[in-house]
Design a protein around this motif. Sequence first.
Motif, PDB file in Angstrom:
ATOM      1  N   LEU A   1       5.686  -3.258  -1.578  1.00 33.34           N
ATOM      2  CA  LEU A   1       5.483  -2.608  -0.302  1.00 33.34           C
ATOM      3  C   LEU A   1       4.672  -3.529   0.599  1.00 33.34           C
ATOM      4  N   PRO A   2       4.816  -3.451   1.914  1.00 33.84           N
ATOM      5  CA  PRO A   2       4.098  -4.351   2.818  1.00 33.84           C
ATOM      6  C   PRO A   2       2.609  -4.056   2.836  1.00 33.84           C
ATOM      7  N   ALA A   3       1.833  -5.068   3.138  1.00 31.82           N
ATOM      8  CA  ALA A   3       0.390  -4.884   3.239  1.00 31.82           C
ATOM      9  C   ALA A   3       0.060  -4.190   4.553  1.00 31.82           C
ATOM     10  N   VAL A   4      -0.802  -3.202   4.503  1.00 28.16           N
ATOM     11  CA  VAL A   4      -1.246  -2.487   5.689  1.00 28.16           C
ATOM     12  C   VAL A   4      -2.682  -2.898   5.957  1.00 28.16           C
ATOM     13  N   THR A   5      -2.942  -3.437   7.137  1.00 29.44           N
ATOM     14  CA  THR A   5      -4.275  -3.949   7.438  1.00 29.44           C
ATOM     15  C   THR A   5      -4.791  -3.322   8.711  1.00 29.44           C
ATOM     16  N   GLY A   6      -6.035  -3.618   8.991  1.00 29.94           N
ATOM     17  CA  GLY A   6      -6.623  -3.219  10.261  1.00 29.94           C
ATOM     18  C   GLY A   6      -6.864  -1.727  10.375  1.00 29.94           C
TER      19      GLY A   6
ATOM     20  N   ALA B   1      -6.009   4.052   5.844  1.00 28.95           N
ATOM     21  CA  ALA B   1      -6.505   5.424   5.810  1.00 28.95           C
ATOM     22  C   ALA B   1      -7.758   5.508   4.949  1.00 28.95           C
ATOM     23  N   ASP B   2      -8.643   6.456   5.288  1.00 24.45           N
ATOM     24  CA  ASP B   2      -9.865   6.609   4.509  1.00 24.45           C
ATOM     25  C   ASP B   2      -9.582   7.412   3.256  1.00 24.45           C
ATOM     26  N   ASP B   3     -10.540   7.365   2.319  1.00 25.44           N
ATOM     27  CA  ASP B   3     -10.351   7.995   1.014  1.00 25.44           C
ATOM     28  C   ASP B   3     -10.138   9.495   1.121  1.00 25.44           C
ATOM     29  N   THR B   4     -10.873  10.158   1.997  1.00 28.00           N
ATOM     30  CA  THR B   4     -10.774  11.613   2.091  1.00 28.00           C
ATOM     31  C   THR B   4      -9.372  12.047   2.490  1.00 28.00           C
TER      32      THR B   4
ATOM     33  N   MET C   1       1.546   9.643  -8.161  1.00 29.54           N
ATOM     34  CA  MET C   1       1.740   9.199  -6.783  1.00 29.54           C
ATOM     35  C   MET C   1       0.651   8.199  -6.429  1.00 29.54           C
ATOM     36  N   CYS C   2       1.058   7.111  -5.790  1.00 30.70           N
ATOM     37  CA  CYS C   2       0.131   6.043  -5.429  1.00 30.70           C
ATOM     38  C   CYS C   2       0.271   5.733  -3.950  1.00 30.70           C
ATOM     39  N   CYS C   3      -0.857   5.624  -3.273  1.00 35.69           N
ATOM     40  CA  CYS C   3      -0.886   5.225  -1.869  1.00 35.69           C
ATOM     41  C   CYS C   3      -1.426   3.803  -1.776  1.00 35.69           C
ATOM     42  N   HIS C   4      -0.619   2.889  -1.267  1.00 37.25           N
ATOM     43  CA  HIS C   4      -1.024   1.494  -1.099  1.00 37.25           C
ATOM     44  C   HIS C   4      -1.669   1.329   0.278  1.00 37.25           C
ATOM     45  N   ARG C   5      -2.818   0.667   0.289  1.00 29.77           N
ATOM     46  CA  ARG C   5      -3.546   0.498   1.554  1.00 29.77           C
ATOM     47  C   ARG C   5      -3.768  -0.981   1.886  1.00 29.77           C
ATOM     48  N   GLY C   6      -2.886  -1.809   1.428  1.00 29.24           N
ATOM     49  CA  GLY C   6      -2.913  -3.213   1.798  1.00 29.24           C
ATOM     50  C   GLY C   6      -4.025  -3.990   1.115  1.00 29.24           C
TER      51      GLY C   6
ATOM     52  N   GLY D   1      -8.483  -0.617  -1.624  1.00 26.24           N
ATOM     53  CA  GLY D   1      -7.764  -0.482  -2.886  1.00 26.24           C
ATOM     54  C   GLY D   1      -6.773   0.672  -2.854  1.00 26.24           C
ATOM     55  N   PRO D   2      -5.726   0.606  -3.695  1.00 25.51           N
ATOM     56  CA  PRO D   2      -4.766   1.708  -3.770  1.00 25.51           C
ATOM     57  C   PRO D   2      -5.402   2.948  -4.392  1.00 25.51           C
ATOM     58  N   VAL D   3      -4.835   4.102  -4.069  1.00 29.60           N
ATOM     59  CA  VAL D   3      -5.305   5.371  -4.622  1.00 29.60           C
ATOM     60  C   VAL D   3      -4.159   5.979  -5.416  1.00 29.60           C
ATOM     61  N   THR D   4      -4.405   6.275  -6.667  1.00 31.16           N
ATOM     62  CA  THR D   4      -3.374   6.835  -7.551  1.00 31.16           C
ATOM     63  C   THR D   4      -3.885   8.124  -8.172  1.00 31.16           C
TER      64      THR D   4
END
Length: 479
Positions: free
Chosen positions: A25-30, A34-37, A90-95, A99-102
């Motif tokens: 998946l592409p890196a998401v920056t800047g 998204a925040d952890d909450t 389910m995993c959310c990639h944050r670039g 770090g990713p959240v799983t």
Amino acid sequence: MPIPTAEDLRRRAALDAPTVRENLLPAVTGPQVADDTLVLRVLDLALRIGEVQLATGAGAAAAHDTMLAIASAYGLPTCDVDIAFSTITMCCHRGVEAGPVTTMRNVRYRTQDYTRLATVDALIKDIVDTDNPVSSSEALTRLSAAVAANHPYPRWVAGLSRSVFASAVAVLIGGGFGVALAAFVLTGVVWGLARVLGRNGVPMFFQQVLGGALVTTTALVLASSGILLDSPALVVATGLIVLLSGLSLVGLVQDAITGFPLTAAGRAVEVVLASAGLLVGVVVSIKVIGEIGGDAVFSLAQALPNLTPQPDLPSLVAAAAAGVFFALSAYAPPLSLPVAGAAGALAWALYAYGFGTVGLGQVIASAAAAAALGLIAMLMPARAQMPPLVLVIAGITPLLPGLLLYRGFSQIATVGDPGNVQLSNGSLTSGAVTILLALTVSLGIAAGVSFGEQIGWPVSRLWRRPTTAAPRRQRPRIF
């Protein structure tokens, strides 16, 4: 410009992909990170909705697409979902800047509760089919309320409906008043017994063994005593259809076709064990009652009617009643009951016409009827407020090959007769072939439904595209 979803990015990459490439998946920056909450709240919501869908019989593809669509609606486009029958990850990639959240949930139950499924589907529409989805906190509140809500009618109504459904199926396969009455009573007893055993943690396999044994023993005893004038095979076949109606055959085939082999394998093991439980219950009952009653009971068990289904008015009424009361027993929304009745009558008309009039054979006729139902279910307008699964399952359940399955079980029950080794060997071969044919019919029905879905899904998307409020998000599969 809207943020592309993970599926959009994969689709673009697949148009001109090298032979070997990394599936990244592409890196998401800047500022898009998204925040952890937010991530934890959205992932929890998506996982819980996916759990409800899988638990109520939806396919893994439907849950997968729904979860990705929900994540995208709340601004998390780069997510991955992995479904393995009883677990959802389910995993959310944050670039590269976070770090990713799983996270993961277990699907601990399987049930038929179509009101709950319809309520959750309405929530999905309010999240995905609008430019301004409901807030994640409100969505979690509505989901919790839907899961904890009481059934729309008492449990005894569902049990009574299952018994009436059995009576309608008995009439549908050629039984008279005695068969319908026996099926009504036995289904009520088996349903109550299953509830008691389930509350005490008894596995499904043993529940099926006891259910099959109780139905077979009672039918043979009633027939041998002269109380039941019709063939006991009709009573047992009705019982087998009722006991098989809770299995996720459609989900099994859908998962295998749509690229979820691990989930399909898990469903297959579940179906095979439940069917094996019925085999043990029926065969042991025939053996035991045959030892007590002698050759007369064995002959009675082998006396199987050869019925050709007809699309006449009484059969269509019985099929419609079967559809209505099956849907009612599965807690379908009240407004969906007439549609379920129409589905039952339509499926039987197509099946009987194709099998009896045109001569397509049981496998092709039942698969064609199921395909028509799957197509119609996917083309239903969104304002119908009824999950397509309700229409499909209510329509195909009376088509399950209960009589054919009992024929194979009874043939196997003659194996081991010391007086005729040749007959025993022939019965084993014939029984195995007959059971394989019954399995082919069942899988043909499920494959027909999936075929109708595959045709109807793109067409329904084309129909609904001009009226979709949020063109950047695609409505996930709801079937």
